[in-house]
Scaffold this active site. Structure first.
Site, PDB file in Angstrom:
ATOM      1  N   ASN A 113       0.849  -1.189   0.000  1.00 31.62           N
ATOM      2  CA  ASN A 113       0.000   0.000   0.000  1.00 31.62           C
ATOM      3  C   ASN A 113       0.879   1.231   0.000  1.00 31.62           C
ATOM      4  OD1 ASN A 113      -2.416   1.566   0.291  1.00 31.62           O
ATOM      5  ND2 ASN A 113      -1.969   1.806   2.482  1.00 31.62           N
ATOM      6  N   SER A 142       4.478   6.853   2.658  1.00 30.22           N
ATOM      7  CA  SER A 142       5.124   5.574   2.986  1.00 30.22           C
ATOM      8  C   SER A 142       4.595   4.485   2.067  1.00 30.22           C
ATOM      9  CB  SER A 142       4.789   5.143   4.426  1.00 30.22           C
ATOM     10  OG  SER A 142       5.033   6.164   5.356  1.00 30.22           O
ATOM     11  N   ASP A 151      -3.267   0.542   7.820  1.00 31.73           N
ATOM     12  CA  ASP A 151      -2.098   1.347   7.444  1.00 31.73           C
ATOM     13  C   ASP A 151      -0.891   1.044   8.336  1.00 31.73           C
ATOM     14  OD1 ASP A 151      -3.425   2.604   5.391  1.00 31.73           O
ATOM     15  OD2 ASP A 151      -4.200   4.161   6.704  1.00 31.73           O
TER      16      ASP A 151
HETATM   17  C1  GAR Z   1      -2.765   8.913  -2.809  1.00 28.06           C
HETATM   18  O1  GAR Z   1      -2.389  10.108  -2.207  1.00 28.06           O
HETATM   19  C2  GAR Z   1      -2.589   7.736  -1.846  1.00 28.06           C
HETATM   20  O2  GAR Z   1      -1.480   7.880  -1.017  1.00 28.06           O
HETATM   21  C3  GAR Z   1      -3.866   7.832  -1.049  1.00 28.06           C
HETATM   22  O3  GAR Z   1      -4.859   8.113  -2.008  1.00 28.06           O
HETATM   23  C4  GAR Z   1      -4.276   8.894  -3.060  1.00 28.06           C
HETATM   24  C5  GAR Z   1      -4.618   8.220  -4.374  1.00 28.06           C
HETATM   25  O4  GAR Z   1      -4.196   8.998  -5.461  1.00 28.06           O
HETATM   26  N1  GAR Z   1      -4.133   6.599  -0.348  1.00 28.06           N
HETATM   27  C6  GAR Z   1      -4.668   6.552   0.859  1.00 28.06           C
HETATM   28  O5  GAR Z   1      -5.044   7.539   1.468  1.00 28.06           O
HETATM   29  C7  GAR Z   1      -4.806   5.152   1.459  1.00 28.06           C
HETATM   30  N2  GAR Z   1      -4.887   5.193   2.873  1.00 28.06           N
HETATM   31  P1  GAR Z   1      -4.168   8.387  -6.936  1.00 28.06           P
HETATM   32  O6  GAR Z   1      -5.524   7.708  -7.158  1.00 28.06           O
HETATM   33  O7  GAR Z   1      -4.001   9.578  -7.833  1.00 28.06           O
HETATM   34  O8  GAR Z   1      -3.027   7.414  -7.024  1.00 28.06           O
END
Ligand code: GAR
Length: 228
Positions: A113, A142, A151
């Protein structure tokens, strides 16, 4: 242990924009990452990321959470879909569902993740707002193996960014996202070369021994990134 003779096979799970997925595909196309994306599965049929991947002729599937009132049923269907592709790794890339313990156990050591914080700080949602509200000077992202805790560690690699005095959640999120795009690729490169591996004792190994603390990337994304 990664088989470094052949490309890593990946299934990527998304829920929305899909920019991390695009960064991974760009790195593969550019020859920076020996991997193939076997399929992209979205938890929303209307995810923007799906439109783009369809254009790139990758197997794209939507398994909409709204069709499955019970999480266990959704996760069972998702597990079956993923296993059709028998991937080496399953990547959560903005996949905004909590996965059941059985699902996580099934993919133990194969599930990664990306999370927008310096874990173990700021687990959960709205990490950028919370970083500002808590007056943190540093924030980041991370990449970690997924275990049964939300997480949770073990973290493989992190990118740090400063929190500026005039940051809004949006400006901070944009700065972190830029790093995320390089961070996921870096984590996958390390696994593809066998330098990072999951050990059955539940620890991440880096080269010859347990990784004492997360690796860090510094420098500009895409070009001058180095590993400390
Ligand atoms: C990213 O910032 C990722 O780190 C976050 O969602 C976004 C997805 O962006 N994930 C989380 O918050 C999971 N806990 P993307 O769809 O443009 O890759």
């Amino acid at each position: 242990m990664a088989d470094t003779e052949r490309p890593l096979s990946l299934v990527v799970l998304i829920s929305g924009r899909g920019s991390n997925l695009k960064a991974i595909l760009r790195a593969i196309d550019a020859g920076r990452l020996r991997a193939t994306v076997k399929a992209v599965i979205s938890s929303r049929a209307d995810a923007d990321g799906l439109r783009w991947e369809r254009a790139a002729a990758i197997d794209t599937l939507a398994l909409d959470g709204r069709d499955y009132p019970r999480r266990e049923d959704y996760d069972r269907a998702l597990l079956g879909l993923i296993e059709r592709f028998a991937p080496d790794l399953v990547l959560l890339a903005g996949f905004m569902r909590i996965l059941s313990a059985g699902f996580v156990r099934h993919f133990r050591g194969r599930l990664l993740n990306i999370h927008p914080s310096l874990l173990p700080a700021l687990r959960g949602l709205r990490t950028h707002q919370r970083a500002i509200a808590e007056g943190l000077r540093e924030h980041g992202a991370s990449v970690h193996y997924v275990t049964e805790e939300l997480d949770s560690c073990p973290v493989i690699i992190q990118a740090r960014v400063p929190v500026l005095s005039d940051d809004s959640a949006e400006t901070l999120a944009a700065r972190v996202l830029q790093q995320e795009h390089e961070l996921y690729v870096r984590a996958l490169q390390l696994i593809a070369t066998g330098e990072i591996r999951w050990n059955d004792d539940g620890r991440v190994y880096y080269r010859d021994g347990p990784l004492p603390e997360p690796l860090k990337i510094t420098g500009l994304p895409d070009t001058t990134c180095t590993i400390d």
